[in-house]
Design a protein around this motif. Structure first.
Motif, PDB file in Angstrom:
ATOM      1  N   TYR A  43      -5.467   1.590  -6.406  1.00 50.32           N
ATOM      2  CA  TYR A  43      -5.406   0.707  -7.589  1.00 50.32           C
ATOM      3  C   TYR A  43      -6.289  -0.496  -7.498  1.00 50.32           C
ATOM      4  O   TYR A  43      -6.804  -1.120  -8.263  1.00 50.32           O
ATOM      5  CB  TYR A  43      -3.952   0.396  -7.793  1.00 50.32           C
ATOM      6  CG  TYR A  43      -3.427   1.223  -8.598  1.00 50.32           C
ATOM      7  CD1 TYR A  43      -3.232   1.392  -9.870  1.00 50.32           C
ATOM      8  CD2 TYR A  43      -2.521   2.258  -8.041  1.00 50.32           C
ATOM      9  CE1 TYR A  43      -2.687   2.190 -10.852  1.00 50.32           C
ATOM     10  CE2 TYR A  43      -1.853   3.306  -8.884  1.00 50.32           C
ATOM     11  CZ  TYR A  43      -2.004   3.148 -10.322  1.00 50.32           C
ATOM     12  OH  TYR A  43      -1.219   4.275 -10.834  1.00 50.32           O
ATOM     13  N   ALA A  44      -6.459  -1.004  -6.320  1.00 51.32           N
ATOM     14  CA  ALA A  44      -7.265  -2.366  -5.983  1.00 51.32           C
ATOM     15  C   ALA A  44      -8.688  -1.910  -6.217  1.00 51.32           C
ATOM     16  O   ALA A  44      -9.272  -2.847  -6.761  1.00 51.32           O
ATOM     17  CB  ALA A  44      -7.068  -2.650  -4.658  1.00 51.32           C
ATOM     18  N   ARG A  45      -9.029  -0.857  -5.884  1.00 48.98           N
ATOM     19  CA  ARG A  45     -10.518  -0.391  -5.980  1.00 48.98           C
ATOM     20  C   ARG A  45     -10.753   0.008  -7.488  1.00 48.98           C
ATOM     21  O   ARG A  45     -11.961  -0.254  -8.010  1.00 48.98           O
ATOM     22  CB  ARG A  45     -10.688   0.850  -5.008  1.00 48.98           C
ATOM     23  CG  ARG A  45     -10.870   0.573  -3.651  1.00 48.98           C
ATOM     24  CD  ARG A  45     -11.557   1.893  -3.111  1.00 48.98           C
ATOM     25  NE  ARG A  45     -10.805   3.078  -3.076  1.00 48.98           N
ATOM     26  CZ  ARG A  45      -9.984   3.626  -2.357  1.00 48.98           C
ATOM     27  NH1 ARG A  45      -9.147   2.705  -1.491  1.00 48.98           N
ATOM     28  NH2 ARG A  45      -9.147   4.645  -2.410  1.00 48.98           N
ATOM     29  N   ASP A 101      -4.043   0.592  -2.283  1.00 46.81           N
ATOM     30  CA  ASP A 101      -5.451   0.711  -2.055  1.00 46.81           C
ATOM     31  C   ASP A 101      -6.293   1.321  -3.278  1.00 46.81           C
ATOM     32  O   ASP A 101      -7.249   0.606  -3.563  1.00 46.81           O
ATOM     33  CB  ASP A 101      -5.938   1.257  -0.782  1.00 46.81           C
ATOM     34  CG  ASP A 101      -5.363   0.354   0.508  1.00 46.81           C
ATOM     35  OD1 ASP A 101      -5.047  -0.961   0.106  1.00 46.81           O
ATOM     36  OD2 ASP A 101      -5.189   0.907   1.760  1.00 46.81           O
ATOM     37  N   GLU A 153      -7.758  -3.982 -11.894  1.00 50.87           N
ATOM     38  CA  GLU A 153      -7.602  -5.529 -11.562  1.00 50.87           C
ATOM     39  C   GLU A 153      -6.909  -5.939 -10.615  1.00 50.87           C
ATOM     40  O   GLU A 153      -6.849  -7.055 -10.101  1.00 50.87           O
ATOM     41  CB  GLU A 153      -7.668  -6.120 -12.846  1.00 50.87           C
ATOM     42  CG  GLU A 153      -8.889  -6.069 -13.745  1.00 50.87           C
ATOM     43  CD  GLU A 153     -10.208  -6.648 -13.240  1.00 50.87           C
ATOM     44  OE1 GLU A 153     -10.335  -7.471 -12.544  1.00 50.87           O
ATOM     45  OE2 GLU A 153     -11.214  -5.726 -13.239  1.00 50.87           O
ATOM     46  N   LEU A 154      -5.752  -5.048 -10.299  1.00 47.91           N
ATOM     47  CA  LEU A 154      -4.801  -5.523  -9.448  1.00 47.91           C
ATOM     48  C   LEU A 154      -5.208  -5.480  -8.045  1.00 47.91           C
ATOM     49  O   LEU A 154      -6.119  -4.903  -7.425  1.00 47.91           O
ATOM     50  CB  LEU A 154      -3.688  -4.263  -9.519  1.00 47.91           C
ATOM     51  CG  LEU A 154      -2.646  -4.360 -10.616  1.00 47.91           C
ATOM     52  CD1 LEU A 154      -1.789  -3.221 -10.609  1.00 47.91           C
ATOM     53  CD2 LEU A 154      -1.926  -5.471 -10.672  1.00 47.91           C
ATOM     54  N   SER A 155      -4.539  -6.351  -7.032  1.00 43.44           N
ATOM     55  CA  SER A 155      -4.937  -6.386  -5.710  1.00 43.44           C
ATOM     56  C   SER A 155      -4.084  -5.312  -4.941  1.00 43.44           C
ATOM     57  O   SER A 155      -2.915  -5.164  -5.754  1.00 43.44           O
ATOM     58  CB  SER A 155      -4.605  -7.715  -5.066  1.00 43.44           C
ATOM     59  OG  SER A 155      -3.267  -8.213  -5.312  1.00 43.44           O
ATOM     60  N   ALA A 156      -4.423  -5.185  -3.900  1.00 44.23           N
ATOM     61  CA  ALA A 156      -3.680  -4.070  -2.993  1.00 44.23           C
ATOM     62  C   ALA A 156      -2.197  -4.579  -2.980  1.00 44.23           C
ATOM     63  O   ALA A 156      -1.042  -3.857  -3.323  1.00 44.23           O
ATOM     64  CB  ALA A 156      -4.249  -3.818  -1.709  1.00 44.23           C
ATOM     65  N   PRO A 157      -2.051  -5.972  -2.433  1.00 43.67           N
ATOM     66  CA  PRO A 157      -0.471  -6.615  -2.346  1.00 43.67           C
ATOM     67  C   PRO A 157       0.180  -6.530  -3.635  1.00 43.67           C
ATOM     68  O   PRO A 157       1.554  -6.189  -3.773  1.00 43.67           O
ATOM     69  CB  PRO A 157      -0.728  -7.816  -1.949  1.00 43.67           C
ATOM     70  CG  PRO A 157      -2.207  -7.697  -1.005  1.00 43.67           C
ATOM     71  CD  PRO A 157      -2.952  -6.855  -1.848  1.00 43.67           C
ATOM     72  N   GLU A 158      -0.608  -6.742  -4.606  1.00 41.54           N
ATOM     73  CA  GLU A 158       0.087  -6.827  -6.048  1.00 41.54           C
ATOM     74  C   GLU A 158       0.577  -5.283  -6.381  1.00 41.54           C
ATOM     75  O   GLU A 158       1.885  -4.749  -6.813  1.00 41.54           O
ATOM     76  CB  GLU A 158      -0.709  -7.344  -7.147  1.00 41.54           C
ATOM     77  CG  GLU A 158      -0.832  -8.826  -7.137  1.00 41.54           C
ATOM     78  CD  GLU A 158      -2.026  -9.189  -7.992  1.00 41.54           C
ATOM     79  OE1 GLU A 158      -1.975 -10.234  -8.539  1.00 41.54           O
ATOM     80  OE2 GLU A 158      -3.034  -8.362  -8.230  1.00 41.54           O
TER      81      GLU A 158
END
Length: 95
Positions: free
Chosen positions: A61-63, A59, A66-71
């Protein structure tokens, strides 16, 4: 030259309700430095704790990237599996 120690603040719910610190991690000189105490009756609880930690890291990294939380979580899972394989082989997972 010595690097300054940077610590995180205590979570607000712990400030108001109390709690027991079970794990403290730092990166020092490029290496992991930690102190911990056994906090659970069964080791499986550590697995659940590590999964929750991985989810919160994803989470973060997602914030902040550019990565999404699932990635991010998928990348973390791959790294965990590889590190555990290294540990089982007698190698340091940080190599």
């Amino acid at each position: 030259m010595t690097e300054l120690k940077r610590e995180l603040s205590i979570p607000p719910d712990v400030e108001s309700n109390g709690g027991t610190e079970i794990l403290r991690l730092f990166i020092s000189g490029g290496a992991l430095s930690l102190s911990m105490q056994r906090a659970f009756a069964e080791p499986e609880a550590w697995g659940r704790l590590l999964a929750q930690l991985a989810s919160q890291a994803a989470d973060l990294y997602a914030r902040e990237t550019e990565l999404s939380a699932p990635e991010a979580l998928a990348d973390i899972r791959i790294a965990i599996d590889a590190a555990l394989d290294q540990i089982e082989s007698g190698l340091s997972p940080l190599n």
